[in-house]
Scaffold this motif. Structure first.
Motif, PDB file in Angstrom:
ATOM      1  N   ASP A  88      -7.768 103.192  51.705  1.00  0.00           N
ATOM      2  CA  ASP A  88      -7.717 103.606  50.296  1.00  0.00           C
ATOM      3  C   ASP A  88      -6.606 102.917  49.524  1.00  0.00           C
ATOM      4  O   ASP A  88      -6.513 103.103  48.320  1.00  0.00           O
ATOM      5  CB  ASP A  88      -7.511 105.132  50.199  1.00  0.00           C
TER       6      ASP A  88
ATOM      7  N   SER B 128      -1.076 123.430  40.762  1.00  0.00           N
ATOM      8  CA  SER B 128      -0.758 124.669  41.464  1.00  0.00           C
ATOM      9  C   SER B 128      -1.914 125.127  42.328  1.00  0.00           C
ATOM     10  O   SER B 128      -1.748 125.566  43.470  1.00  0.00           O
ATOM     11  CB  SER B 128      -0.489 125.734  40.415  1.00  0.00           C
ATOM     12  N   LYS B 129      -3.132 125.003  41.767  1.00  0.00           N
ATOM     13  CA  LYS B 129      -4.335 125.465  42.456  1.00  0.00           C
ATOM     14  C   LYS B 129      -4.601 124.648  43.726  1.00  0.00           C
ATOM     15  O   LYS B 129      -5.067 125.183  44.736  1.00  0.00           O
ATOM     16  CB  LYS B 129      -5.528 125.326  41.497  1.00  0.00           C
ATOM     17  N   VAL B 130      -4.287 123.392  43.681  1.00  0.00           N
ATOM     18  CA  VAL B 130      -4.561 122.542  44.852  1.00  0.00           C
ATOM     19  C   VAL B 130      -3.440 122.648  45.885  1.00  0.00           C
ATOM     20  O   VAL B 130      -3.691 122.699  47.092  1.00  0.00           O
ATOM     21  CB  VAL B 130      -4.757 121.057  44.431  1.00  0.00           C
ATOM     22  N   THR B 131      -2.207 122.694  45.402  1.00  0.00           N
ATOM     23  CA  THR B 131      -1.088 122.665  46.353  1.00  0.00           C
ATOM     24  C   THR B 131      -0.682 124.064  46.822  1.00  0.00           C
ATOM     25  O   THR B 131      -0.134 124.215  47.916  1.00  0.00           O
ATOM     26  CB  THR B 131       0.163 122.022  45.717  1.00  0.00           C
ATOM     27  N   GLY B 132      -0.940 125.057  45.978  1.00  0.00           N
ATOM     28  CA  GLY B 132      -0.479 126.409  46.322  1.00  0.00           C
ATOM     29  C   GLY B 132       0.956 126.646  45.874  1.00  0.00           C
ATOM     30  O   GLY B 132       1.507 127.731  46.105  1.00  0.00           O
TER      31      GLY B 132
ATOM     32  N   ILE C 221      -7.223 105.504  42.530  1.00  0.00           N
ATOM     33  CA  ILE C 221      -7.053 106.706  41.683  1.00  0.00           C
ATOM     34  C   ILE C 221      -8.262 106.842  40.763  1.00  0.00           C
ATOM     35  O   ILE C 221      -8.484 106.025  39.878  1.00  0.00           O
ATOM     36  CB  ILE C 221      -5.733 106.632  40.887  1.00  0.00           C
ATOM     37  N   MET C 222      -9.050 107.889  41.007  1.00  0.00           N
ATOM     38  CA  MET C 222     -10.263 108.108  40.225  1.00  0.00           C
ATOM     39  C   MET C 222     -10.161 109.355  39.352  1.00  0.00           C
ATOM     40  O   MET C 222     -11.051 109.636  38.566  1.00  0.00           O
ATOM     41  CB  MET C 222     -11.460 108.218  41.158  1.00  0.00           C
ATOM     42  N   GLY C 223      -9.103 110.113  39.544  1.00  0.00           N
ATOM     43  CA  GLY C 223      -8.964 111.331  38.743  1.00  0.00           C
ATOM     44  C   GLY C 223      -7.711 112.098  39.134  1.00  0.00           C
ATOM     45  O   GLY C 223      -6.875 111.618  39.924  1.00  0.00           O
ATOM     46  N   GLU C 224      -7.630 113.286  38.599  1.00  0.00           N
ATOM     47  CA  GLU C 224      -6.421 114.100  38.729  1.00  0.00           C
ATOM     48  C   GLU C 224      -6.042 114.368  40.193  1.00  0.00           C
ATOM     49  O   GLU C 224      -4.875 114.348  40.555  1.00  0.00           O
ATOM     50  CB  GLU C 224      -6.641 115.428  37.996  1.00  0.00           C
ATOM     51  N   ILE C 225      -7.062 114.605  41.032  1.00  0.00           N
ATOM     52  CA  ILE C 225      -6.774 114.964  42.420  1.00  0.00           C
ATOM     53  C   ILE C 225      -6.000 113.849  43.131  1.00  0.00           C
ATOM     54  O   ILE C 225      -5.167 114.107  44.000  1.00  0.00           O
ATOM     55  CB  ILE C 225      -8.075 115.327  43.194  1.00  0.00           C
ATOM     56  N   ASP C 226      -6.269 112.590  42.727  1.00  0.00           N
ATOM     57  CA  ASP C 226      -5.573 111.465  43.363  1.00  0.00           C
ATOM     58  C   ASP C 226      -4.104 111.419  42.937  1.00  0.00           C
ATOM     59  O   ASP C 226      -3.232 111.011  43.700  1.00  0.00           O
ATOM     60  CB  ASP C 226      -6.285 110.161  43.022  1.00  0.00           C
TER      61      ASP C 226
ATOM     62  N   GLU D 258      -2.416 114.053  44.924  1.00  0.00           N
ATOM     63  CA  GLU D 258      -2.097 113.597  46.277  1.00  0.00           C
ATOM     64  C   GLU D 258      -0.804 112.771  46.282  1.00  0.00           C
ATOM     65  O   GLU D 258       0.046 112.931  47.160  1.00  0.00           O
ATOM     66  CB  GLU D 258      -3.224 112.762  46.875  1.00  0.00           C
TER      67      GLU D 258
ATOM     68  N   LYS E   7       2.558 113.529  48.403  1.00  0.00           N
ATOM     69  CA  LYS E   7       3.173 112.542  49.299  1.00  0.00           C
ATOM     70  C   LYS E   7       4.669 112.393  48.994  1.00  0.00           C
ATOM     71  O   LYS E   7       5.493 112.343  49.896  1.00  0.00           O
ATOM     72  CB  LYS E   7       2.490 111.188  49.146  1.00  0.00           C
TER      73      LYS E   7
ATOM     74  N   VAL F 117       4.782 117.099  52.161  1.00  0.00           N
ATOM     75  CA  VAL F 117       3.873 118.189  52.512  1.00  0.00           C
ATOM     76  C   VAL F 117       4.621 119.286  53.283  1.00  0.00           C
ATOM     77  O   VAL F 117       4.271 120.460  53.213  1.00  0.00           O
ATOM     78  CB  VAL F 117       2.635 117.645  53.279  1.00  0.00           C
TER      79      VAL F 117
END
Lengths: 532, 493
Positions: free
Chosen positions: A49, A277-281, A315-320, A323, A327, A331
């Motif tokens: 990637d 927040s929703k993705v990472t907690g 990078i295609m969007g917010e989730i990238d 990530e 990093k 984590v």
């Protein structure tokens, strides 16, 4: 995995004496591994990637951005240039740019060799062996006058970058790169030309006249592609290579649309704190923290948007972006937390029934074995054919468990007998239906039809089934008159097969004792249980 | 010194012989296991000298047998070159077929015979020919049962062994035994009393002939009778252990077919159609006489996937290429269980759910000591409102701890359908070992599947775990097993 090779000397020069420790901690940020056992050949294995890191120079550059905490990017300068583009069928998408001089840059590695390695590696991987895009790199001083991209006469004589001389047609069939990429040849041959002649013949060769040499400190880079997507990938990765290192590029105005495509569809990615927040907690996350961490990864923030670096095609969007934040943040710092919901676990019925049959077989004195689903032989025609088997031995999907079990006996014929073995596993029958079966073999002195009939009787008794009928059949690998199908309720439902293995089969495999065999369809048995 | 009847028989057998290999010992009243046990005890008692020897044994695979009959591909090309002097590569391809052509060209290139201008010529010094012929001689020798390889041909043998699927190599250990002076002395003094009772028989109990006689004292530390263990396969033991962990954590177990549409295996997971994993070199593709059509629901889902691949969804850009429905309708042997997992979640797309499976998957690999073309994937996934990286960490820690790994480390990684993606590293004897992958499923995938919440997922290869658990060094041993190993492997309590 893509491997970038370097040496300890280079890493000491680029990073310093503590290169190993620094590289180790950086590898856990980016997610690569490296093998430093051989100081002269250190291998860095990268995930697919991050093609923007496919050279040691690019990895080092990213390391220093991370260390410094922010990037210093070069600019894209759009300038009027004389350029001629002909409509071509083969590789119809094209872009070229010129770099500014990097003679005075403070970069510690050799840009010329690093870029050539990078462009080659990227063209092979992301460029799909140059079918998606290919890259030509030229010494800017050697390019004269107006540049043109279009059809060229295949009988034109050229000298390749490595000194082989001949017509283009001859070179495509003789030169290493011509042979390698010969499958990409189409009806027309395209080339990049200046007023002196051909500079490159994509996707095959660059010419000797315009090759990158020790004195090169400015390049002209051309990218030809078979699709717009390929062109964008090639352009972003090649132009982005220089921009990421603080080197400006000059894009002829004729290619402004390529730049605009990135500006309008890829450069800006909106982020929201609630999504992060929703993705990472992580609760109550602050924008300052996000900004600081992603800056270290080379990503800048402009209002509500992040600015995606030109070379970050991953990078295609917010989730990238999230990530990259994770990093950089680490984590390890994210707090572990159990779910609010509670679930109740449930076994799969078919697996649970197989498990019970297995327990019964063990209690009857059998040893479980496991065999491959892919086999060499089948009893019937296959519903499905493996189009690309790796070897004949694993070229067909098993239709029953017999071959695997009898092969097991053959392999273990030097062990002591009797041998009681069974297997529960899936097969795909001649109609293409996948079923779980249990097959067993008793092999040893005195093994005969009644041996496995006894096992069947035990299973039937344990399952509480009142009666099964054995209907004689003729079956290859078994003795006539001693093989039959197992049926429930007057042949309404067939639940398996049992019989005495033929002496021909045993002789062929060198198995020294008689053998008897039973195979049961577990789902059919289960349906009998439901009726019973 | 007290000797068992087995030990006595064995001592008497070897007393007049020089060195004897244990596999050559044949005694009517003793099984192979009895002989093995007696050797161990006689050695312990210092009556025999024992040394272990290792012998290499080779056998031809089916592919090897084919080459034995028709000749190695490179030999066939070499023979052609000897006859014709040179040959066009197209001609060689026609002669050998695509697969063997590639093998032949690659092997000849290693010997310095590379195609030049589309043609291969025989070089002046015929060293390559000598090596090729010796390779074929080795195959012939193995097929005839001469499994030993001379030192001078060792390099050639090694290069054949490195080529997957031609020759299989096994190391067999055996013991060479010899009676020593102490043993000879004991044999000389052997005096088997006829008055004392050895084995108490049914007849003695019936007719009372045991009464008034002495029972010979046994050496109570002798090995007992060999009773063969039977039970589940070690992989099944491990699968059961993993299943118990998931079930106790509240996961529903899944079982799905091996054959999948590429649409489920790849497209629904946002794996682009030009991704390397979709190449013929990585996946077993299938063909069926009757064309298999996806259901209307699946076809619609594939089309939705295609749109997202091409143009993205919401604020995601997509891959930007031209998606092809036919590619999604190709059938294959699933390369992972993730397609099944996601299908199960999508069936109840609004519900919170935890699912798992431990089942076979297939990869286009040659089978050798560290690769299998099929193996078991362990996979767990949770679709829940508060599924996130923090909860993923919690589950990973619990799951791996239940497997016996109390300390895990998570490092960034890459999987096409998760972002962020993390690899799980465990520590075994102080060494780091990458054990499995994990991550939060990408929004493009949840969009394709119509899932309401985040999905977290993790997986690992069961066989890799089995290597650790059972101390194996060859993956094939799990599937092409020796009965002896299956009945004697160490059970993890």
């Amino acid at each position: 995995m893509v491997v970038v090779r370097t040496t300890q000397n280079q890493l000491e020069n680029f990073i310093g004496d503590d290169w190993e420790k620094s590289l180790e901690s950086f590898s856990k940020v980016i997610g690569f591994s490296f093998d430093s056992n051989d100081a002269k050949d250190i291998k860095i294995e990268l995930n697919p990637d991050r093609p923007d890191l496919y050279s040691i120079g690019s990895i080092i550059n990213q390391y220093f951005i991370f260390k410094k905490g922010y990037p210093t990017y070069g600019k894209v300068i759009i300038q009027k240039r004389e350029f001629s583009l002909e409509n071509v069928k083969s590789r119809p998408f094209f872009v070229a740019f010129e770099t500014s001089s990097y003679a005075d840059s403070k970069i510690s590695y050799n840009i010329n060799t690093d870029f050539l390695e990078y462009s080659d590696r990227v063209s092979e991987t992301v460029g799909k062996q140059r079918s998606k895009f290919s890259v030509g790199a030229h010494d800017q001083q050697s390019i004269k006058g107006k540049i043109k991209y279009g059809k060229v006469n295949p009988e034109t004589k050229i000298v390749t970058y490595d000194g082989m001389e001949g017509t283009i047609s001859q070179l495509i069939s003789r030169h290493e790169k011509g042979i390698k990429y010969g499958n990409l040849k189409s009806g027309e041959v395209v080339g990049v030309l200046d007023e002196i002649g051909i500079a490159s013949v994509p996707p095959f060769f660059n010419t000797y006249r315009t090759r990158i040499n020790d004195d090169t400190n400015k390049m002209v880079v051309d990218i030809s592609a078979s699709s717009e997507q390929g062109l964008m990938l090639g352009f972003r990765l090649m132009a982005g290579y220089f921009i990421a290192k603080g080197i400006d590029i000059i894009l002829p105005d004729v290619f402004e649309s390529v730049w605009n495509l990135y500006k309008n569809n890829g450069e800006k990615v909106k982020i929201s704190l609630s999504n992060i927040s929703k993705v990472t907690g992580i609760r109550e996350i602050k924008l300052d923290l996000i900004k600081r961490e992603i800056n270290r990864m080379g990503i800048q923030i402009d209002g509500e948007n992040t600015v995606v670096p030109l070379n970050r095609v991953d990078i295609m969007g917010e989730i990238d972006i999230i990530e990259d934040f994770v990093k950089a943040y680490g984590v390890g710092k994210i707090e572990e937390k159990s779910l609010k919901s509670n679930f109740i676990g449930k076994e799969n019925e078919s697996i649970s029934t197989s498990e019970k049959i297995g327990q019964l077989m063990v209690s009857l004195g059998f040893q479980e074995v496991k065999n491959f689903v892919l086999r060499k032989v089948n009893r019937y025609n296959d519903k499905f054919t493996v189009l690309n088997p790796k070897s004949l031995d694993y070229s067909r999907i098993r239709q029953d468990l017999f071959d695997g079990l009898i092969t097991f006996l053959e392999r273990n014929k030097s062990e002591s007998f009797p041998q009681y073995i069974y297997e529960t596993g899936d097969i795909i029958d001649e109609n293409g239906t996948q079923e779980t079966h249990m097959g067993c073999i008793i092999c040893g002195k005195g093994s005969s039809y009644d041996s496995v009939k006894g096992i069947l009787d035990s299973i039937v008794l344990a399952a509480g089934i009142k009666e099964v009928i054995i209907t004689p059949i003729r079956q290859i690998n078994f003795i006539d008159g001693r093989v039959g199908t197992i049926n429930f309720e007057k042949e309404k439902l067939q639940i398996g097969i049992l019989g005495e293995v033929s002496p021909e089969e045993l002789k062929m495999r060198g198995i020294p004792f008689p053998a008897s065999y039973l195979e049961i369809k577990i789902a059919a048995l289960k349906s009998v249980l439901e009726v019973a | 010194m007290e000797l068992s009847p087995q030990e006595t028989s064995l001592l008497l057998f070897i007393k007049k012989r020089d060195e004897v290999n244990e596999k050559d010992i044949s005694l009517d009243n003793l099984s192979v296991e009895n002989v093995r046990g007696a050797i161990s005890w006689l050695e312990k008692k210092g009556l025999i000298d024992v040394r272990t020897v290792e012998t290499e044994e080779f056998s031809l695979s089916d592919e090897g047998k084919t080459y034995f009959s028709v000749g190695l591909p490179e030999l066939r090309v070499y023979n052609l070159l000897k006859k014709e002097g040179a040959a066009r590569i197209e001609h060689i391809r026609d002669l050998l077929g695509d697969k063997e052509f590639k093998i032949a060209i690659s092997q000849l290139a290693k010997l310095g015979m590379k195609p030049v201008n589309g043609e291969i010529k025989l070089s002046g010094k015929d060293i390559a020919g000598e090596i090729i012929l010796k390779g074929q001689e080795i195959l012939i020798s193995i097929e005839k049962g001469h499994s030993l390889v001379s030192e001078e041909n060792r390099d050639i043998m090694d290069s054949i062994l490195k080529r997957s699927g031609i020759v299989e190599r096994k190391i067999r250990k055996s013991r060479i035994i010899k009676i020593n002076e102490k043993g000879l002395e004991v044999v000389g003094n052997l005096n088997v009393s006829t008055d004392s009772i050895g084995e108490l028989t049914q007849e003695m109990l019936r007719d009372g002939t045991w009464e008034g006689r002495k029972f010979r004292a046994y050496d109570l530390n002798l090995p007992g009778k060999n009773i063969r263990r039977h039970g589940k396969h070690p992989l099944t033991e491990l699968i059961d252990e993993v299943r118990k962990i998931f079930l106790s954590m509240g996961f529903n177990e899944l079982k799905d077919p091996y054959i999948e549409f590429a649409g489920w295996n790849m497209d629904a997971l946002f794996i682009p159609q030009d991704h390397p994993a979709r190449d013929m070199q990585d996946t077993f593709f299938l063909e069926s006489g009757n064309k298999l059509e996806p259901s209307a629901r699946d076809a619609a889902l594939f089309r939705r996937a295609g749109k997202i691949h091409e143009k993205g969804s919401k604020n995601y850009s997509g891959w930007g290429y031209k998606w092809d429905q036919k590619e999604a309708e190709r059938i294959l042997l699933r390369t992972h269980t993730t397609g099944s997992t996601m299908r199960a979640l999508s069936r109840t797309s609004r519900e919170e759910k935890a699912v798992f499976s431990v089942d076979r998957v297939f990869r286009h690999e040659s089978v050798d000591w560290k690769h299998l073309a099929e193996f078991h994937q362990v996979e767990g996934a949770i679709h829940a409102r508060d599924a996130n990286l923090g909860t993923l960490k919690w589950y990973l820690k619990k799951f791996y701890s239940a497997l016996g790994f109390d300390h895990i480390e998570l490092v960034p990684s890459y999987y096409p359908y998760t972002e962020p993606s993390l690899d799980v590293v465990v520590y075994v004897n102080g060494k780091e070992l990458e054990m499995g992958g994990s991550g939060v499923v990408r929004p493009e995938v949840t969009s394709i599947l119509g899932l309401k919440h985040n999905v977290i997922a993790w997986g690992l290869g069961l066989e890799r775990l089995a290597l650790l658990y059972y101390g194996l060094d060859d993956l094939r041993k799990l599937y092409e097993s020796d009965l002896n190993w299956l009945q004697n492997y160490r059970i993890r309590f």
